[in-house]
Design a protein around this motif. Sequence first.
Motif, PDB file in Angstrom:
ATOM      1  N   VAL A   8       5.765   2.706  10.256  1.00  0.00           N
ATOM      2  CA  VAL A   8       5.269   2.601   8.873  1.00  0.00           C
ATOM      3  C   VAL A   8       4.995   1.123   8.591  1.00  0.00           C
ATOM      4  N   GLY A   9       3.767   0.838   8.150  1.00  0.00           N
ATOM      5  CA  GLY A   9       3.355  -0.567   8.000  1.00  0.00           C
ATOM      6  C   GLY A   9       2.717  -1.055   9.291  1.00  0.00           C
ATOM      7  N   ALA A  10       2.076  -0.117   9.984  1.00  0.00           N
ATOM      8  CA  ALA A  10       1.568  -0.402  11.339  1.00  0.00           C
ATOM      9  C   ALA A  10       0.436  -1.419  11.355  1.00  0.00           C
ATOM     10  N   THR A  11      -0.217  -1.635  10.210  1.00  0.00           N
ATOM     11  CA  THR A  11      -1.312  -2.617  10.176  1.00  0.00           C
ATOM     12  C   THR A  11      -0.801  -4.020   9.847  1.00  0.00           C
ATOM     13  N   GLY A  12       0.478  -4.139   9.540  1.00  0.00           N
ATOM     14  CA  GLY A  12       1.033  -5.431   9.123  1.00  0.00           C
ATOM     15  C   GLY A  12       1.516  -6.269  10.296  1.00  0.00           C
ATOM     16  N   ALA A  13       1.978  -7.489   9.974  1.00  0.00           N
ATOM     17  CA  ALA A  13       2.396  -8.432  11.022  1.00  0.00           C
ATOM     18  C   ALA A  13       3.553  -7.856  11.840  1.00  0.00           C
ATOM     19  N   VAL A  14       4.569  -7.326  11.167  1.00  0.00           N
ATOM     20  CA  VAL A  14       5.727  -6.798  11.908  1.00  0.00           C
ATOM     21  C   VAL A  14       5.393  -5.448  12.542  1.00  0.00           C
ATOM     22  N   LEU A  35       1.311   4.498  10.553  1.00  0.00           N
ATOM     23  CA  LEU A  35       1.172   4.818   9.130  1.00  0.00           C
ATOM     24  C   LEU A  35       1.017   3.551   8.305  1.00  0.00           C
ATOM     25  N   ALA A  36       0.220   3.640   7.255  1.00  0.00           N
ATOM     26  CA  ALA A  36       0.045   2.492   6.349  1.00  0.00           C
ATOM     27  C   ALA A  36      -0.307   3.042   4.969  1.00  0.00           C
ATOM     28  N   SER A  37      -0.900   2.211   4.131  1.00  0.00           N
ATOM     29  CA  SER A  37      -1.194   2.657   2.763  1.00  0.00           C
ATOM     30  C   SER A  37      -2.482   3.477   2.747  1.00  0.00           C
ATOM     31  N   SER A  38      -2.809   3.999   1.572  1.00  0.00           N
ATOM     32  CA  SER A  38      -4.019   4.821   1.464  1.00  0.00           C
ATOM     33  C   SER A  38      -5.282   3.980   1.604  1.00  0.00           C
ATOM     34  N   LYS A  39      -5.126   2.621   1.651  1.00  0.00           N
ATOM     35  CA  LYS A  39      -6.306   1.751   1.876  1.00  0.00           C
ATOM     36  C   LYS A  39      -6.744   1.766   3.343  1.00  0.00           C
ATOM     37  N   SER A  40      -5.834   2.189   4.235  1.00  0.00           N
ATOM     38  CA  SER A  40      -6.063   1.924   5.662  1.00  0.00           C
ATOM     39  C   SER A  40      -6.668   3.029   6.531  1.00  0.00           C
ATOM     40  N   PRO A  41      -6.773   4.291   6.076  1.00  0.00           N
ATOM     41  CA  PRO A  41      -7.374   5.279   6.972  1.00  0.00           C
ATOM     42  C   PRO A  41      -8.763   4.828   7.432  1.00  0.00           C
ATOM     43  N   GLY A  42      -9.081   5.177   8.665  1.00  0.00           N
ATOM     44  CA  GLY A  42     -10.342   4.679   9.240  1.00  0.00           C
ATOM     45  C   GLY A  42     -10.066   3.474  10.112  1.00  0.00           C
ATOM     46  N   ARG A  43      -8.923   2.803   9.877  1.00  0.00           N
ATOM     47  CA  ARG A  43      -8.578   1.659  10.722  1.00  0.00           C
ATOM     48  C   ARG A  43      -7.841   2.152  11.964  1.00  0.00           C
ATOM     49  N   GLN A  44      -7.818   1.314  12.970  1.00  0.00           N
ATOM     50  CA  GLN A  44      -7.089   1.649  14.195  1.00  0.00           C
ATOM     51  C   GLN A  44      -6.178   0.486  14.561  1.00  0.00           C
ATOM     52  N   PRO A  57      -2.441   7.659   6.319  1.00  0.00           N
ATOM     53  CA  PRO A  57      -1.706   7.275   5.110  1.00  0.00           C
ATOM     54  C   PRO A  57      -0.311   7.900   5.122  1.00  0.00           C
ATOM     55  N   ILE A  58       0.659   7.171   4.599  1.00  0.00           N
ATOM     56  CA  ILE A  58       2.040   7.670   4.637  1.00  0.00           C
ATOM     57  C   ILE A  58       2.236   8.871   3.684  1.00  0.00           C
ATOM     58  N   GLU A  59       1.453   8.903   2.608  1.00  0.00           N
ATOM     59  CA  GLU A  59       1.729   9.867   1.526  1.00  0.00           C
ATOM     60  C   GLU A  59       1.916  11.299   2.015  1.00  0.00           C
ATOM     61  N   SER A  72       8.330  -0.917   8.127  1.00  0.00           N
ATOM     62  CA  SER A  72       8.142  -2.335   7.815  1.00  0.00           C
ATOM     63  C   SER A  72       6.952  -2.477   6.879  1.00  0.00           C
ATOM     64  N   ALA A  73       7.112  -1.900   5.700  1.00  0.00           N
ATOM     65  CA  ALA A  73       6.014  -1.930   4.730  1.00  0.00           C
ATOM     66  C   ALA A  73       6.529  -2.396   3.366  1.00  0.00           C
ATOM     67  N   GLY A  74       7.663  -3.093   3.382  1.00  0.00           N
ATOM     68  CA  GLY A  74       8.211  -3.615   2.121  1.00  0.00           C
ATOM     69  C   GLY A  74       9.248  -2.685   1.518  1.00  0.00           C
ATOM     70  N   SER A  76       9.732  -1.372  -1.530  1.00  0.00           N
ATOM     71  CA  SER A  76       9.432  -0.216  -2.386  1.00  0.00           C
ATOM     72  C   SER A  76       8.987   0.984  -1.544  1.00  0.00           C
ATOM     73  N   VAL A  77       8.258   0.716  -0.460  1.00  0.00           N
ATOM     74  CA  VAL A  77       7.840   1.825   0.419  1.00  0.00           C
ATOM     75  C   VAL A  77       9.080   2.422   1.096  1.00  0.00           C
ATOM     76  N   SER A  78       9.989   1.563   1.548  1.00  0.00           N
ATOM     77  CA  SER A  78      11.216   2.072   2.181  1.00  0.00           C
ATOM     78  C   SER A  78      12.047   2.873   1.183  1.00  0.00           C
ATOM     79  N   ALA A 167       6.349 -13.683   5.619  1.00  0.00           N
ATOM     80  CA  ALA A 167       5.852 -13.144   4.350  1.00  0.00           C
ATOM     81  C   ALA A 167       4.665 -12.208   4.574  1.00  0.00           C
ATOM     82  N   GLY A 168       4.349 -11.899   5.834  1.00  0.00           N
ATOM     83  CA  GLY A 168       3.311 -10.902   6.116  1.00  0.00           C
ATOM     84  C   GLY A 168       1.979 -11.499   6.513  1.00  0.00           C
ATOM     85  N   LYS A 169       1.063 -10.576   6.818  1.00  0.00           N
ATOM     86  CA  LYS A 169      -0.232 -10.981   7.370  1.00  0.00           C
ATOM     87  C   LYS A 169      -1.061 -11.789   6.369  1.00  0.00           C
ATOM     88  N   GLU A 170      -1.004 -11.375   5.096  1.00  0.00           N
ATOM     89  CA  GLU A 170      -1.787 -12.102   4.076  1.00  0.00           C
ATOM     90  C   GLU A 170      -1.329 -13.545   3.957  1.00  0.00           C
TER      91      GLU A 170
HETATM   92  P1  A2P Z   1      -2.065  -1.638   4.479  1.00  0.00           P
HETATM   93  O1  A2P Z   1      -2.669  -2.468   5.558  1.00  0.00           O
HETATM   94  O2  A2P Z   1      -2.670  -0.281   4.404  1.00  0.00           O
HETATM   95  O3  A2P Z   1      -1.951  -2.328   3.157  1.00  0.00           O
HETATM   96  P2  A2P Z   1       2.482  -7.257   5.988  1.00  0.00           P
HETATM   97  O4  A2P Z   1       3.977  -7.314   5.953  1.00  0.00           O
HETATM   98  O5  A2P Z   1       1.903  -7.943   7.176  1.00  0.00           O
HETATM   99  O6  A2P Z   1       1.886  -7.714   4.706  1.00  0.00           O
HETATM  100  O7  A2P Z   1       2.105  -5.719   6.138  1.00  0.00           O
HETATM  101  C1  A2P Z   1       2.506  -4.754   5.218  1.00  0.00           C
HETATM  102  C2  A2P Z   1       2.307  -3.380   5.813  1.00  0.00           C
HETATM  103  O8  A2P Z   1       2.797  -2.437   4.865  1.00  0.00           O
HETATM  104  C3  A2P Z   1       0.855  -3.028   6.058  1.00  0.00           C
HETATM  105  O9  A2P Z   1       0.778  -2.190   7.193  1.00  0.00           O
HETATM  106  C4  A2P Z   1       0.488  -2.261   4.798  1.00  0.00           C
HETATM  107  O10 A2P Z   1      -0.551  -1.333   4.970  1.00  0.00           O
HETATM  108  C5  A2P Z   1       1.766  -1.495   4.575  1.00  0.00           C
HETATM  109  N1  A2P Z   1       1.868  -1.040   3.193  1.00  0.00           N
HETATM  110  C6  A2P Z   1       1.789  -1.789   2.080  1.00  0.00           C
HETATM  111  N2  A2P Z   1       1.892  -0.997   0.976  1.00  0.00           N
HETATM  112  C7  A2P Z   1       2.047   0.267   1.413  1.00  0.00           C
HETATM  113  C8  A2P Z   1       2.205   1.539   0.778  1.00  0.00           C
HETATM  114  N3  A2P Z   1       2.245   1.659  -0.541  1.00  0.00           N
HETATM  115  N4  A2P Z   1       2.336   2.626   1.560  1.00  0.00           N
HETATM  116  C9  A2P Z   1       2.311   2.515   2.912  1.00  0.00           C
HETATM  117  N5  A2P Z   1       2.157   1.354   3.568  1.00  0.00           N
HETATM  118  C10 A2P Z   1       2.025   0.238   2.837  1.00  0.00           C
END
Ligand code: A2P
Length: 342
Positions: A8-14, A35-44, A57-59, A72-74, A76-78, A167-170
């Motif tokens: 969970v948070g697969a698109t992020g740094a960790v 898994l990641a947020s609803s912004k990320s489907p379509g990404r690999q 998307p995790i939802e 590893s998605a912060g 609130s997600v955990s 502090a993450g990818k951003e």
């Molecule tokens: P997304 O890329 O879809 O925003 P980092 O620690 O590098 O900033 O990465 C945070 C990770 O947590 C990303 O993979 C991000 O996905 C994911 N993330 C952030 N918010 C949510 C959410 N509400 N539900 C699921 N994943 C999330």
Amino acid sequence: MTYKIAVVGATGAVGREMLQTLYERKFPIDKVYALASSKSPGRQVSFGDELTIDVEPIEKFDFTKVDFAFFSAGGSVSEKYAPIAGKSGALVIDNSSAFRMKDNVPLIVPEVNHYDLKGCLVDNGGMNIIANPNCSTAQLVMALSPLHREFIIKRVVVATYQAVSGAGKEAMDELFNQTKKVYVNDPLEKSVFTKEISFNVIPHIDVFLDDGFTKEEVKMRDETKKILDENIDVVAHCVRVPVFVGHSEAVFIECENPMDEELARDVLSETEGVIIIDHRADEGYITPKEAAGEDGVYLSRIRVDESVPSGLVFWCVADNLRKGAALNAVQIAELAVNQGIR
Ligand code: A2P
């Protein structure tokens, strides 16, 4: 035996580092879900050199499909999804701070307190959550643990120099973009950090608390006590520095038993995962650039502190995305497999 895994948070740094670490360490995997947020489907995302995985998307994810869920998605997600995953039968390894200080959640650095894993899980009412410590805590306790066994640490003073990837990818993008703009004299943009991070240091990580400490500093104190020993006093001062990967720490300890530098070096050099690089000469010490991409916790500048009765000072550097996050999480999963928990 092979396992089904969700990251969970697969698109992020960790998250990306977790996928890479699972692959490198040949964790016995049958299937990986990214898994990641609803912004990320379509990404690999990549899993090893050949496989790419579609991000979901995790939802709507059904956690009954997996044996392990790495979060590893912060926080609130955990908070929202880790209990759902745990109750669905997945063993959750959570990199956020959401559950670390809960009594019935083990907080594990395998080399230090592997024995805390099984007992805590039995009493946790089916939560199935194991917490991964804060990145700065993980490397600190790796160095403190053997010294505590030998000398009984009474007090730790630690100043950190933390990389932006914590502090993450951003945040990494912010350092990169600000640095580029300085050279061409463009106006700098800030969004992740409250002050400019390029060519600067910021004595502020996570939110301020009423007593003037930041939450990062309190995490280091409380987590070190939980993992090592409630009786150790810890005071931390955490600083963000313009380094992409690799946290550094200046550590000052005061002990009960008489300090013996040679013995300290011996016990540290015998510790799994700890590497001493300390030649007291130009280039005879480690910097975060050299530790990035490595699994070890590196120690340099080890010396006796004569300003207190039994003191030692050292410099401690590790890759915050690896031992500070992804590697430790994967080691916890390996421990769970070895202990027959999964
Ligand atoms: P997304 O890329 O879809 O925003 P980092 O620690 O590098 O900033 O990465 C945070 C990770 O947590 C990303 O993979 C991000 O996905 C994911 N993330 C952030 N918010 C949510 C959410 N509400 N539900 C699921 N994943 C999330």
